[in-house]
Each structure stands twice: as structure tokens, then as C-alpha cells.
Design an enzyme around this catalytic site. Structure first.
Site, short mmCIF file in Angstrom:
data_model
loop_
_atom_site.label_atom_id
_atom_site.label_comp_id
_atom_site.label_asym_id
_atom_site.label_seq_id
_atom_site.Cartn_x
_atom_site.Cartn_y
_atom_site.Cartn_z
N CYS A 239 85.56 -33.73 41.09
CA CYS A 239 84.81 -34.90 40.60
C CYS A 239 84.97 -35.02 39.08
CB CYS A 239 83.33 -34.75 40.99
SG CYS A 239 82.26 -35.92 40.14
N CYS B 130 81.94 -35.95 36.95
CA CYS B 130 81.08 -34.76 36.77
C CYS B 130 81.54 -33.98 35.55
CB CYS B 130 81.15 -33.84 37.99
SG CYS B 130 80.68 -34.60 39.54
#
Lengths: 307, 106
Positions: free
Chosen positions: B31, B34
């Protein structure tokens, strides 16, 4: 934090960061404000293969981190904050953020776009519970599961290809009978055994209690409606421009886009625009970067006229 | 100033029992938002007293914890007070947005 700036760039995606590099090199005191993460929407993609200058696929987050560092190298300040208002202040601009405000002689507005949603039942309730707008973020939750990808452009096909590495089956649901994505992506999708295509079909609703369980879909040719079980659904049906802050400052078209010429000036003095807020932008990093550069050059011309 | 601690399926419950206010960042190495949100989260944690504990949970390594809270999208920030989930933020945010959500939780 310094209050007075030569240029404030709103948006830290490819357009905003490219503009920042040029403003920094023009020795202008430059602040970039980004409400989410520096890099923009492209960081949601797993790879980028068509950005000129890189023979091998690159990771978008790496590219964008380099752009951030490159701008900082030339003295640009990057700040993670959301702009709540953009107002005229004398000959310049006032930019309000959470619990603070800054002043600037010029603004480059490069706030990009937001994911488009269908606006059908269950969508909002199940967002984050099986309904997603970022395949690279959420793919780990769908290992050996059945997922749908909605859309027919570059993003939809790229997401389907990425998800095929995790999911047991990926269904690309598209409302037309052909894709508009790059031909190379179409070719990979057609040759991928895990990806199945459902043409001429629209999604009427998302169903499920605690998490997504099924999609209600309608074939536009036969008008047949059915409910099909899915564990995940990824929306890639386009974007809407993030131009809410500009609505009283410049003329927007019916869809919220800004119409401008190649100078990227606007009718508001000292306000320049770049990237996906502009009508006709085809959502390519290279285009946004080019626009950021152009907007900063027009901005520099304007600032030089004030000096 | 508080540091971010990595939690997992085995020790998550102990953090809930010993901390009044917890913010949990669910993430995964794949991700990218993230990853790019992390400096902001660190800045937030560093500017806060230890009354707020920020935890990171890698969903690939701790599937039970993410399932328990029905986390299906990343990044997700969960605000847990006295063992109860008070609110959540889905998607990448800046430190001020975390601050704002925290002040609303009280």
C-alpha cells in the site's frame, strides 16, 4: 511557520511538484500544500510504464518521492495541510488552512481530482468494507477471492491486472462494448485467464451487511438484471475535478473543470492552474508534469512583472 | 512524546487493556499511500503525549486483528477509547485531520 510566500502551490501531485521544482529554481519562496500524501493519485497505481525516461517499469511512489525531494533541494517547503479557503487579499492571495492562514503573491492551483462514485445504493455504506477505490491498497484482503473492477479506462484495466495476482477471479464490468484503455493494457487483459469481461453492463447497487456480498447488475442490451456474488468491488469509473475552492474565482464548466489556454493563466490575476483540474486533461503523469512546468513559467513571468 | 509501536494478532489485546486512547494504523507493504502517510503519522505521534498510543498493524501479518474490525481498505485509522472503537478514517490523511478526529473523539 512563515506566513508570507511568493508562490503557494495547492496540490502535491505531479503537476504541483513539477511546478514547485521550477518555482524553487526561480528562487521564489514557495510553499506546497497537500491535504493527503505528496505524490497525488498516481501513488495508488502499482507500476508506471509510460513515463518517458525510464526503460524499466517504476513504482509511482518512488517517482513521486524523488519529485518531492527534488523540489526541496531547491528550497521549496512541503506542508501536509488542507486548504479550506482561497481568497483575494489586496493584490495577492490568502490561503486558509486548518487553524492557520498564509499569504502569497501568486497561486498555482493543482489540486487534481477525486474518485468518481456511482451514487447507487449500498456504495457509501460498503466503502472500505469490500467497495474500494485503490486496488494496490486493498488487494491483500482479496487473496483467492472473487472481485469485480468497474470501468474501462487505463486505471480499471491496470487495477484488474494487479488484482489478478491476488484474487481467484477478476470480473471487469464495463458499461460499453469496448475499452478506451491503452491497447497494450487491453492486450494483457484479454490474454489473462483470471480476468473475465462483462460488457454492456452497469452496476445498480452493492449489497451486503457487514461487508460486500454481491452486486446487482443490469445488462444494457437485454435489460436483464441479476445479483452476482462478489467479495470485493473496485471503482475505476473516472474522476471529478477538485475545484470547489475556485467556484467564485474563475469560470468552471458544467462538470467543474477549468477552461484555459496553454499559458495556464486564469481570469483571476496571479492565479494559475495545472493538472487534472483542467478540461480535457487525459490523466497522464507526463501531461500533469508538463502543465506544472508551464504554469510555473507563466507564474514566474507574472511575478517578474511585479518585481 | 510517543513513538509508534508495531502491534500484531498476539499482542494487540494487551495494548487495548493498558492504554486509554489508541490510534491504530492498518497498513501493508504493497500500500503506497500507507508508506507516504507514515511521515505525517510519525509527526502526529511525536507531537503527542503518551496518553495517546499510536499502533501500526500490518494486515498481511495480522489478519485476525484486521478481520475483527472489518478492515477492508488501506490505510485505515481506527480510534479506540477505553476498548471501544469511536471512529475511523479510511484513506490517507494529514496530521491535522488525525488531530481533528482525535479531538472529536474527546
Amino acid at each position: 511557520m512563515e506566513k508570507n510566500w511568493d508562490v503557494i502551490i495547492i496540490g502535491g501531485g505531479p503537476a504541483g511538484l513539477a511546478a514547485a521544482i521550477y518555482c524553487g529554481r526561480a528562487l521564489r519562496k514557495t510553499l506546497v500544500l497537500e491535504k493527503k500524501v505528496f505524490g497525488g493519485q498516481i501513488v495508488n497505481a502499482d507500476i508506471i510504464e509510460n513515463y518517458p525516461g525510464f526503460a524499466e517499469p517504476i513504482i509511482p511512489a518512488d517517482l513521486m518521492e524523488q519529485m518531492s525531494k527534488q523540489s526541496e533541494r531547491y528550497g521549496v517547503t512541503l506542508e501536509n495541510d488542507e486548504v479550506s479557503a482561497l481568497l483575494r487579499e489586496g493584490d495577492g492571495w490568502k490561503v486558509a488552512v486548518y487553524r492557520d492562514a498564509y499569504l502569497a503573491k501568486a497561486i498555482i492551483y493543482a489540486a487534481g481530482s477525486l474518485s468518481r462514485f456511482l451514487g447507487v445504493k449500498g456504495e457509501k455504506e460498503l466503502l472500505g468494507r469490500g467497495v474500494s477505490v485503490c486496488a494496490t491498497c486493498d488487494a491483500p484482503f482479496f487473496i483467492k477471492k472473487k472481485v469485480a473492477v468497474l470501468g474501462g479506462g487505463d486505471t480499471a484495466l491496470s487495477e484488474a491486472l494487479h488484482l489478478s495476482k491476488f484474487a481467484s477471479a477478476v470480473y471487469l464490468i464495463h458499461r460499453r462494448d469496448q475499452f478506451r484503455a491503452e491497447k497494450i493494457l487491453q492486450d494483457r487483459v484479454f490474454r489473462n485467464d483470471k480476468i473475465k469481461i462483462i460488457w454492456d453492463t452497469e452496476v445498480l447497487g452493492f449489497k451486503g451487511e457487514q461487508r460486500l456480498e454481491s452486486l446487482e447488475i443490469r445488462n444494457k442490451k437485454s435489460n436483464g438484471i441479476e445479483v452476482v456474488a462478489f467479495d470485493g468491488a473496485f471503482l475505476a469509473i473516472g474522476t471529478i475535478p477538485n475545484t470547489g475552492l475556485l467556484k467564485d474565482l474563475v469560470k468552471l464548466d458544467d462538470n467543474g473543470y477549468i477552461e484555459t489556454d496553454i499559458s495556464l493563466r486564469t481570469e483571476a490575476k496571479g492565479l494559475f492552474v495545472a493538472g487534472e483540474v483542467i478540461k480535457g486533461n487525459r490523466r497522464q503523469v507526463a501531461i500533469s508534469v508538463g502543465m506544472g512546468v508551464q504554469a510555473s513559467l507563466s507564474c514566474e513571468e507574472y511575478l517578474a512583472s511585479l518585481d | 512524546m510517543a513513538e509508534i509501536i508495531s502491534a500484531n494478532d498476539l499482542n494487540f489485546e494487551s495494548f487495548i487493556k493498558t492504554n486509554r486512547m489508541i490510534i491504530v494504523d492498518f497498513w501493508a507493504p504493497t500500500c503506497m499511500p500507507c508508506r507516504l502517510m507514515e511521515p505525517g503519522l510519525e509527526k502526529f505521534a511525536a507531537s503527542h503525549p503518551e496518553s495517546v498510543q499510536v499502533l501500526k498493524v500490518n494486515v498481511n501479518e495480522s489478519p485476525k486483528t484486521s478481520s475483527r474490525f472489518f478492515v477492508r481498505t488501506l490505510p485505515t485509522l481506527l480510534f479506540i477509547k477505553d476498548g471501544q472503537v469511536k471512529t475511523q478514517i479510511v484513506g490517507a490523511v494529514n496530521p491535522n485531520q488525525i488531530e481533528k478526529a482525535l479531538s472529536e473523539v474527546g
